[in-house]
Scaffold this active site. Structure first.
Site, PDB file in Angstrom:
ATOM      1  N   ASN A  89       3.318   5.581   8.783  1.00 27.09           N
ATOM      2  CA  ASN A  89       4.566   5.158   8.136  1.00 27.09           C
ATOM      3  C   ASN A  89       5.611   6.247   8.281  1.00 27.09           C
ATOM      4  O   ASN A  89       6.769   5.991   8.644  1.00 27.09           O
ATOM      5  CB  ASN A  89       4.353   4.890   6.648  1.00 27.09           C
ATOM      6  CG  ASN A  89       3.651   3.591   6.350  1.00 27.09           C
ATOM      7  OD1 ASN A  89       2.881   3.504   5.403  1.00 27.09           O
ATOM      8  ND2 ASN A  89       3.883   2.553   7.139  1.00 27.09           N
ATOM      9  N   GLU A 117      -2.401  -6.919   7.425  1.00 26.88           N
ATOM     10  CA  GLU A 117      -1.092  -6.827   8.064  1.00 26.88           C
ATOM     11  C   GLU A 117      -1.059  -7.643   9.353  1.00 26.88           C
ATOM     12  O   GLU A 117      -2.092  -7.906   9.979  1.00 26.88           O
ATOM     13  CB  GLU A 117      -0.757  -5.361   8.356  1.00 26.88           C
ATOM     14  CG  GLU A 117       0.601  -5.106   9.006  1.00 26.88           C
ATOM     15  CD  GLU A 117       1.787  -5.584   8.156  1.00 26.88           C
ATOM     16  OE1 GLU A 117       1.848  -6.801   7.885  1.00 26.88           O
ATOM     17  OE2 GLU A 117       2.639  -4.753   7.811  1.00 26.88           O
ATOM     18  N   HIS A 168       0.821  -1.210   0.000  1.00 29.80           N
ATOM     19  CA  HIS A 168       0.000   0.000   0.000  1.00 29.80           C
ATOM     20  C   HIS A 168       0.860   1.267   0.000  1.00 29.80           C
ATOM     21  O   HIS A 168       2.058   1.236   0.304  1.00 29.80           O
ATOM     22  CB  HIS A 168      -0.915   0.021   1.228  1.00 29.80           C
ATOM     23  CG  HIS A 168      -0.157   0.042   2.525  1.00 29.80           C
ATOM     24  ND1 HIS A 168       0.396   1.190   3.061  1.00 29.80           N
ATOM     25  CD2 HIS A 168       0.154  -0.958   3.381  1.00 29.80           C
ATOM     26  CE1 HIS A 168       1.001   0.912   4.193  1.00 29.80           C
ATOM     27  NE2 HIS A 168       0.885  -0.394   4.413  1.00 29.80           N
TER      28      HIS A 168
END
Length: 205
Positions: free
Chosen positions: A15, A82, A9
């Protein structure tokens, strides 16, 4: 021959902050949407029959941006989500080191043995990911499939396809919107491309 495009993604704000996301539903950042748009433009050069994603929003949003170029729908599959990082989710790496030093050292040195409090084992992530992948390969034999998933899940899946032990988890890198092409031939899976991010090279960091 069946072709599988395994894609990570786009970037999220977590992140950028080096926060553990895991099963938390974090949306794409502005930069992440740009990455996905560049990936979508590139993927128009390829033939794609089906598009799937994890059931987490960052993967689904990335897949939806790509699907717009093919006027295709995106089907969500739980097996591609995830790894759950349990109590670590929402924490930065520094916060994890400070509060979970022993577990963090094991995760960094022996990831296949790590038991993150409240989280999943890496092997469990690999098993569900590979099961979901092989179901698609069997169902859509001879077709081209794009799957949007997550960094940890993708590394676990790729190691499984290569018959490489999970202890080598950190030997593979998966950047945001990277492409991994796997061809399923008569004699088994062949990894053709790994962590290809050529479409994002001109983004200013």
């Amino acid at each position: 021959m069946t072709k599988i495009y395994l894609v990570r993604h786009g970037e999220t704000t977590w992140n950028a902050d080096a926060r553990a996301q895991g099963s938390k539903d974090v949306a794409l950042s502005e930069r992440g949407r740009l990455q996905a748009q560049l990936l979508a433009k590139r993927m128009k050069n390829y033939h794609i029959d089906h598009i799937f994603s994890s059931d987490l929003i960052r993967a689904y949003e990335t897949a939806s941006i790509i699907a717009g170029g093919f006027q295709s729908e995106v089907n969500q599959i739980h097996g591609f989500r995830e790894m759950s990082f349990g109590e670590w989710e929402g924490l930065t790496n520094d916060e994890i080191k400070q509060n979970y030093d022993t577990h963090f050292k094991i995760w960094r040195s022996q990831p296949h043995k790590a038991q993150i409090p409240g989280g999943e084992m890496l092997l469990d992530v690999q098993k569900r990911g590979l099961q979901a992948l092989h179901q698609l390969v069997n169902q859509y034999e001879g077709q081209s499939i794009l799957i949007v998933s997550h960094g940890t899940a993708l590394k676990a899946i790729l190691l499984g396809l290569l018959d490489i032990d999970l202890s080598y988890f950190y030997k593979i890198r998966q950047d945001n919107t990277c492409i991994n092409l796997v061809e399923f031939r008569d004699y088994g899976p062949v990894v053709v491309t790994l962590n290809d991010t050529a479409h994002t090279e001109n983004i200013l960091y």
